[in-house]
Design a protein around this motif. Structure first.
Motif, PDB file in Angstrom:
ATOM      1  N   ASN A  74      -9.102   6.598  -8.470  1.00 39.70           N
ATOM      2  CA  ASN A  74      -8.255   7.200  -7.339  1.00 39.70           C
ATOM      3  C   ASN A  74      -8.752   8.439  -6.679  1.00 39.70           C
ATOM      4  O   ASN A  74      -7.950   9.239  -5.962  1.00 39.70           O
ATOM      5  CB  ASN A  74      -6.592   7.184  -7.674  1.00 39.70           C
ATOM      6  CG  ASN A  74      -6.439   8.253  -8.935  1.00 39.70           C
ATOM      7  OD1 ASN A  74      -7.433   8.795  -9.429  1.00 39.70           O
ATOM      8  ND2 ASN A  74      -5.237   7.948  -9.607  1.00 39.70           N
TER       9      ASN A  74
ATOM     10  N   ALA B  66      -8.508  12.971  -3.082  1.00 40.91           N
ATOM     11  CA  ALA B  66      -7.505  11.947  -3.319  1.00 40.91           C
ATOM     12  C   ALA B  66      -7.561  10.946  -2.395  1.00 40.91           C
ATOM     13  O   ALA B  66      -7.497  10.943  -1.349  1.00 40.91           O
ATOM     14  CB  ALA B  66      -6.309  12.603  -3.622  1.00 40.91           C
TER      15      ALA B  66
ATOM     16  N   SER C 120      -5.483   8.507  -2.959  1.00 40.78           N
ATOM     17  CA  SER C 120      -4.148   7.937  -2.485  1.00 40.78           C
ATOM     18  C   SER C 120      -3.116   9.039  -3.182  1.00 40.78           C
ATOM     19  O   SER C 120      -3.475  10.130  -3.600  1.00 40.78           O
ATOM     20  CB  SER C 120      -3.855   6.846  -3.533  1.00 40.78           C
ATOM     21  OG  SER C 120      -3.815   7.046  -4.960  1.00 40.78           O
ATOM     22  N   ASP C 121      -1.850   9.026  -2.694  1.00 37.71           N
ATOM     23  CA  ASP C 121      -0.982   9.913  -3.035  1.00 37.71           C
ATOM     24  C   ASP C 121      -0.621   9.937  -4.562  1.00 37.71           C
ATOM     25  O   ASP C 121      -0.332   8.824  -5.088  1.00 37.71           O
ATOM     26  CB  ASP C 121       0.318   9.788  -2.353  1.00 37.71           C
ATOM     27  CG  ASP C 121       0.443  10.100  -0.854  1.00 37.71           C
ATOM     28  OD1 ASP C 121      -0.278  10.863  -0.468  1.00 37.71           O
ATOM     29  OD2 ASP C 121       1.276   9.213  -0.052  1.00 37.71           O
TER      30      ASP C 121
ATOM     31  N   ALA D 232       1.722  11.518  -7.781  1.00 38.74           N
ATOM     32  CA  ALA D 232       2.866  12.360  -8.386  1.00 38.74           C
ATOM     33  C   ALA D 232       2.452  13.149  -9.242  1.00 38.74           C
ATOM     34  O   ALA D 232       1.708  12.954  -9.857  1.00 38.74           O
ATOM     35  CB  ALA D 232       3.829  11.309  -8.563  1.00 38.74           C
TER      36      ALA D 232
ATOM     37  N   ALA E  36       2.587  17.208  -7.245  1.00 39.52           N
ATOM     38  CA  ALA E  36       2.146  16.318  -6.273  1.00 39.52           C
ATOM     39  C   ALA E  36       0.897  16.770  -5.587  1.00 39.52           C
ATOM     40  O   ALA E  36       0.876  17.781  -5.054  1.00 39.52           O
ATOM     41  CB  ALA E  36       3.259  16.138  -5.207  1.00 39.52           C
TER      42      ALA E  36
ATOM     43  N   ALA F 260      -1.295  15.068  -2.526  1.00 35.32           N
ATOM     44  CA  ALA F 260      -1.490  14.324  -1.213  1.00 35.32           C
ATOM     45  C   ALA F 260      -2.638  13.550  -0.856  1.00 35.32           C
ATOM     46  O   ALA F 260      -3.697  14.240  -1.153  1.00 35.32           O
ATOM     47  CB  ALA F 260      -1.048  14.851   0.067  1.00 35.32           C
ATOM     48  N   ARG F 261      -2.653  12.180  -0.515  1.00 32.61           N
ATOM     49  CA  ARG F 261      -3.810  11.494   0.107  1.00 32.61           C
ATOM     50  C   ARG F 261      -4.776  12.423   0.934  1.00 32.61           C
ATOM     51  O   ARG F 261      -4.240  12.868   1.886  1.00 32.61           O
ATOM     52  CB  ARG F 261      -3.619  10.289   0.659  1.00 32.61           C
ATOM     53  CG  ARG F 261      -4.456   9.390   0.919  1.00 32.61           C
ATOM     54  CD  ARG F 261      -3.984   8.081   1.335  1.00 32.61           C
ATOM     55  NE  ARG F 261      -4.994   7.009   1.768  1.00 32.61           N
ATOM     56  CZ  ARG F 261      -5.573   6.608   2.923  1.00 32.61           C
ATOM     57  NH1 ARG F 261      -4.827   7.461   3.898  1.00 32.61           N
ATOM     58  NH2 ARG F 261      -6.264   6.036   3.181  1.00 32.61           N
TER      59      ARG F 261
ATOM     60  N   SER G 111      -6.387  15.203   0.016  1.00 32.40           N
ATOM     61  CA  SER G 111      -6.408  16.477  -0.635  1.00 32.40           C
ATOM     62  C   SER G 111      -7.805  16.747  -1.488  1.00 32.40           C
ATOM     63  O   SER G 111      -7.975  15.812  -2.073  1.00 32.40           O
ATOM     64  CB  SER G 111      -5.077  16.984  -1.370  1.00 32.40           C
ATOM     65  OG  SER G 111      -3.907  16.827  -0.571  1.00 32.40           O
TER      66      SER G 111
END
Length: 513
Positions: A16, A49, A51-52, A54, A72, A74-75, A77
């Protein structure tokens, strides 16, 4: 290939995160192939990243959890060490054993190099006069003598390439009988027997040290050359003044040089190679370009009947399950676990853990923690079965792919691999380092083309072409394999050209008194 296009590398389909390839990194707002938009600038080699994520979600690279999101993410980042929590170390219990012990494949026959064959069957890639010492007190005297030997004697013995002082800081002021003291002692002993010295080593003693020659080389095993005494003891009454000591060293050196000068290179099979592989100044590309290429070359060397050592306990500890799965026998797996446990305990005694390994430079190069670093380090070992394990300071007694347990320190690892008997050293680097050894040729492999260009007269091979798509891992692996044969035959590396030689560094876990 258009190098201006934004490029990233994702190691496994389930990862990811991906790393940025472009020199200088990519700015915020960059649109990656596939449409992902960078929310912030991401430096070269660092992770973005995909994908997002958590809070607490695994961050996956190489198909392995290298950390957990500390909040968290974010996608798009930048995923740096600041937003990751490191996983706990893998338990040493219930590991897979031999489940992926792959045979080396078809014999790779017909590859040779020009080396110096020794009486004990080993083969040198260099022809060197070595002067070892039993204690650090004599180092200054040896240094003075080495200068005179080079200036006055070596020109008369053209087949001897150099004289090397095996300088170290041991021998006295130490707890010589403490647990762990056997490691530096046997390291010094086995350094003296490296194949590049032709079974022919001078020994210099002070005379009052805790490690006298008889203990360093017990049971009459002091190497002698040409029938001449190998030991010069500076406190002997026959030495009246400093020049008397130097004269004795010069006379002894000339006797050894005469014997070494009779050595000639001869055609030897690639099976006589003993190659140590190591990485230092690593970055996120180490596990993408240089180390996989080294791993490919490792497989070729093993197929050719040669020996390859990989090392660095803390830099494979997080992949111990991958290593025991490749163990040729349950005994090999148990030996690897034993070495990991010994080092775990050693670190605990020092009130640290494996996380102390990762350097500021590693992090600047995109490696967030030791887990990520370990995944990129292990691939230097290739894919074949691991056939043996060495404890620190041990000497090789078998061929194949060997795990040589050493600290990850560049200098200690190189010293211990040299003591084990390597005759060629492969060193990969992403951040760059002028590391070199006086006694063994060191081939430097750059992980990035930018480094290879900037340090054009320090790097011997550019593996960055893998990241740019100009070459495959297989291409660079074969290129390295052929370069190893050339260097073993006498071709000088850049480190040899500039005479960039780091001091030997013993691993001494015992107390100093």
């Amino acid at each position: 290939m258009n190098h201006d296009l934004p490029r990233t590398i994702r190691m496994q389909p389930g990862d990811n995160v991906a790393i940025v390839v472009n020199d200088g990194g990519l700015p915020a707002g960059t649109v990656l192939p596939g449409g992902l938009v960078l929310l912030e600038g991401v430096p070269q080699g660092h992770k973005v990243a995909l994908s997002d994520l958590a809070d607490g979600e695994p961050v996956i690279r190489y198909g392995v959890t290298i950390g957990y999101a500390s909040g968290a993410i974010a996608r798009g980042s930048w995923v740096s060490e600041r937003v990751l929590r490191m996983p706990a170390a893998r338990s040493l219990d219930d590991l897979p054993v031999g489940t992926h012990a792959i045979a080396a494949g078809p014999l790779l026959d017909g590859y040779t190099f020009e080396g110096y064959r020794n009486k004990d069957g080993s083969v040198g890639t260099r022809n060197l006069l070595a002067i070892t010492s039993t204690v650090q007190c004599v180092s200054g005297v040896i240094e003075y003598a080495v200068r005179r030997i080079r200036d006055e004697l070596l020109p008369r013995y053209p087949n001897v390439e150099d004289v090397v002082s095996l300088e170290h800081v041991y021998g006295c002021g130490v707890a010589i009988d403490a647990p762990g003291a056997d490691i530096p002692i046997r390291t010094i002993r086995n350094l003296s027997k490296n194949p590049n010295f032709g079974d022919n080593v001078m020994v210099v003693s002070l005379g009052c040290e805790k490690l006298p020659p008889a203990r360093l080389f017990p049971a009459g095993s002091i190497p002698i050359g040409n029938g001449a005494p190998s030991v010069v003891t500076l406190q002997d009454r026959q030495h009246v003044g400093f020049m008397s000591m130097i004269d004795a060293l010069m006379v002894t050196a000339e006797q050894h040089l005469a014997e070494l000068n009779a050595r000639r290179r001869e055609t030897c099979p690639a099976s006589d190679l003993v190659v140590g592989v190591q990485c230092g100044g690593s970055d996120a590309f180490s596990g993408v370009t240089a180390n996989p290429a080294v791993g490919y070359a490792t497989d070729l060397l093993v197929r050719a009947g040669g020996t390859v050592m990989f090392s660095e306990v803390t830099e494979v500890r997080d992949g111990i399950d991958q290593l025991t799965a490749r163990a040729a026998t349950p005994e090999v797996a148990a030996a690897m676990v034993r070495e990991m446990q010994w080092y775990d305990d050693y670190l605990v005694r020092g009130s640290v853990d494996r996380s102390a390994n990762t350097t500021p430079g590693n992090k600047k190069g995109g490696l967030s923690n030791i887990v990520e670093k370990a995944m990129g380090s292990i691939v230097k070992s290739g894919s074949t079965a691991i056939t043996g394990v060495l404890s620190p300071g041990d000497k090789l007694t078998q061929k194949g792919l060997i795990y040589a347990a050493t600290p990850a320190s560049d200098f200690i690892c190189g010293t211990l691999q040299m003591a084990a008997g390597m005759n060629v050293h492969i060193f990969t680097t992403g951040r760059g380092t002028p590391y070199g050894l006086a006694a063994v040729p060191v081939i430097k492999v750059a992980t990035r083309t930018e480094l290879a260009r900037r340090w054009h007269d320090l790097m011997d091979l550019d593996a960055g072409t893998i990241a740019s798509g100009e070459a495959s891992i297989e291409d660079v692996g074969w290129q390295l394999f052929r370069l190893i044969l050339d260097v073993a035959s006498g071709r000088k590396t850049w480190a040899e050209h500039w005479k960039l030689h780091n001091s030997l560094a013993l691993f001494n876990p015992a107390p100093v008194t």
